[in-house]
Write an enzyme that holds these catalytic residues in place. Structure first.
Site, PDB file in Angstrom:
ATOM      1  N   GLY A  46      40.914  56.815  32.598  1.00 60.21           N
ATOM      2  CA  GLY A  46      39.836  56.874  33.576  1.00 60.21           C
ATOM      3  C   GLY A  46      40.378  57.362  34.902  1.00 60.21           C
ATOM      4  O   GLY A  46      41.562  57.167  35.202  1.00 60.21           O
ATOM      5  N   GLN A  51      40.643  58.821  43.916  1.00 60.73           N
ATOM      6  CA  GLN A  51      42.050  58.857  43.508  1.00 60.73           C
ATOM      7  C   GLN A  51      42.653  60.252  43.605  1.00 60.73           C
ATOM      8  O   GLN A  51      43.873  60.399  43.567  1.00 60.73           O
ATOM      9  CB  GLN A  51      42.198  58.364  42.064  1.00 60.73           C
ATOM     10  CG  GLN A  51      41.901  56.895  41.895  1.00 60.73           C
ATOM     11  CD  GLN A  51      42.104  56.481  40.457  1.00 60.73           C
ATOM     12  OE1 GLN A  51      41.240  56.645  39.631  1.00 60.73           O
ATOM     13  NE2 GLN A  51      43.281  55.960  40.150  1.00 60.73           N
ATOM     14  N   CYS A  94      46.516  51.356  36.554  1.00 56.09           N
ATOM     15  CA  CYS A  94      45.777  52.319  37.374  1.00 56.09           C
ATOM     16  C   CYS A  94      46.748  53.422  37.791  1.00 56.09           C
ATOM     17  O   CYS A  94      47.881  53.131  38.170  1.00 56.09           O
ATOM     18  CB  CYS A  94      45.222  51.601  38.609  1.00 56.09           C
ATOM     19  SG  CYS A  94      44.289  52.668  39.709  1.00 56.09           S
ATOM     20  N   LEU A  95      46.279  54.668  37.728  1.00 56.10           N
ATOM     21  CA  LEU A  95      47.155  55.788  38.098  1.00 56.10           C
ATOM     22  C   LEU A  95      47.553  55.733  39.572  1.00 56.10           C
ATOM     23  O   LEU A  95      48.548  56.335  39.963  1.00 56.10           O
ATOM     24  CB  LEU A  95      46.472  57.127  37.789  1.00 56.10           C
ATOM     25  CG  LEU A  95      46.195  57.403  36.303  1.00 56.10           C
ATOM     26  CD1 LEU A  95      45.454  58.717  36.137  1.00 56.10           C
ATOM     27  CD2 LEU A  95      47.481  57.415  35.493  1.00 56.10           C
ATOM     28  N   HIS A 136      36.261  49.232  36.101  1.00 53.48           N
ATOM     29  CA  HIS A 136      37.453  49.584  36.880  1.00 53.48           C
ATOM     30  C   HIS A 136      37.198  50.862  37.689  1.00 53.48           C
ATOM     31  O   HIS A 136      37.464  50.910  38.896  1.00 53.48           O
ATOM     32  CB  HIS A 136      38.636  49.772  35.913  1.00 53.48           C
ATOM     33  CG  HIS A 136      39.908  50.226  36.558  1.00 53.48           C
ATOM     34  ND1 HIS A 136      41.069  49.482  36.538  1.00 53.48           N
ATOM     35  CD2 HIS A 136      40.213  51.359  37.247  1.00 53.48           C
ATOM     36  CE1 HIS A 136      42.017  50.136  37.195  1.00 53.48           C
ATOM     37  NE2 HIS A 136      41.524  51.286  37.625  1.00 53.48           N
ATOM     38  N   GLU A 137      36.656  51.896  37.026  1.00 53.82           N
ATOM     39  CA  GLU A 137      36.450  53.177  37.722  1.00 53.82           C
ATOM     40  C   GLU A 137      35.339  53.069  38.772  1.00 53.82           C
ATOM     41  O   GLU A 137      35.449  53.630  39.855  1.00 53.82           O
ATOM     42  CB  GLU A 137      36.134  54.295  36.721  1.00 53.82           C
ATOM     43  CG  GLU A 137      37.244  54.595  35.727  1.00 53.82           C
ATOM     44  CD  GLU A 137      38.626  54.723  36.344  1.00 53.82           C
ATOM     45  OE1 GLU A 137      38.749  55.211  37.488  1.00 53.82           O
ATOM     46  OE2 GLU A 137      39.600  54.311  35.692  1.00 53.82           O
ATOM     47  N   HIS A 140      36.472  51.740  42.041  1.00 50.68           N
ATOM     48  CA  HIS A 140      37.159  52.711  42.903  1.00 50.68           C
ATOM     49  C   HIS A 140      36.182  53.354  43.896  1.00 50.68           C
ATOM     50  O   HIS A 140      36.556  53.696  45.019  1.00 50.68           O
ATOM     51  CB  HIS A 140      37.788  53.829  42.072  1.00 50.68           C
ATOM     52  CG  HIS A 140      39.168  53.510  41.542  1.00 50.68           C
ATOM     53  ND1 HIS A 140      40.238  53.259  42.364  1.00 50.68           N
ATOM     54  CD2 HIS A 140      39.641  53.436  40.276  1.00 50.68           C
ATOM     55  CE1 HIS A 140      41.319  53.030  41.619  1.00 50.68           C
ATOM     56  NE2 HIS A 140      40.981  53.122  40.346  1.00 50.68           N
TER      57      HIS A 140
HETATM   58 NI    NI Z   1      42.288  52.915  38.747  1.00 55.42          NI
END
Ligand code: NI
Length: 172
Positions: A46, A51, A94-95, A136-137, A140
């Site tokens: 995701g 991000q 998470c990236l 989660h996304e 963000h």
């Molecule tokens: Ni994330």
């Protein structure tokens, strides 16, 4: 397509509330393609626009396994319109917080309404891991990271671990 730069904690854009998208046009579709490529290249399941430095309400998700056919989901202006009573706890990463993982409690299922790649309004019932990825996304887009859902002590430990790993890699 182009791979975009992934912004990492504690970049301030990750704390901002993202803006609604006006239209899913050609430019937006190109951005969605780039986001998907960036997510795949980073082995993520995701990715949210903040991000990659764009404060817009856009996410891409693909929870298919590596040996499965890709199954990308593009969500523009997503909104959770229903949440289950049950919750589930799962380890998340998470990236923007590379190499870290922590257990987070989420709703077991959510219904999400969004515009797809073609600008069509869709509604999706997300369950199990897709429900986790979706929550989660979408977080963000409101400037929330998964570490904001754990205790203060746990969060401090995670951030310290990240700083230590960066130092070992010769970063700042
Ligand atoms: Ni994330």
């Amino acid at each position: 397509m182009a791979k975009l730069k992934v912004y990492e904690y504690p970049h301030p854009i990750l704390k901002q509330k993202a803006e609604k998208v006006e239209a899913v046009d050609g430019e937006m579709r190109k951005f969605l393609d780039d986001m998907l490529e960036t997510m795949y290249a980073s082995n993520g399941c995701g990715l949210a626009a903040p991000q990659v430095g764009v404060s817009k309400r856009v996410v891409v998700i693909d929870i298919a396994h590596e040996d499965e056919k890709p199954n990308p989901l593009y969500m523009v202006n997503p909104e959770i319109v229903w949440k289950s009573d049950e919750v589930q706890v799962c380890e998340e990463g998470c990236l923007s917080l590379p190499s870290l993982r922590a257990e987070v409690e989420r709703f077991a299922a959510v219904k999400v309404r969004y515009l797809d790649y073609n600008g069509k309004e869709c509604e999706l019932l997300a369950e199990d891991f897709l429900a986790i990825a979706t929550q989660h996304e979408l977080d963000h887009l409101d400037g929330i990271l998964y570490i904001d859902h754990v205790s203060r002590l746990k969060r401090q430990m995670l951030v310290k671990k990240l700083e230590k790993m960066r130092k070992e890699q010769g970063g700042n």
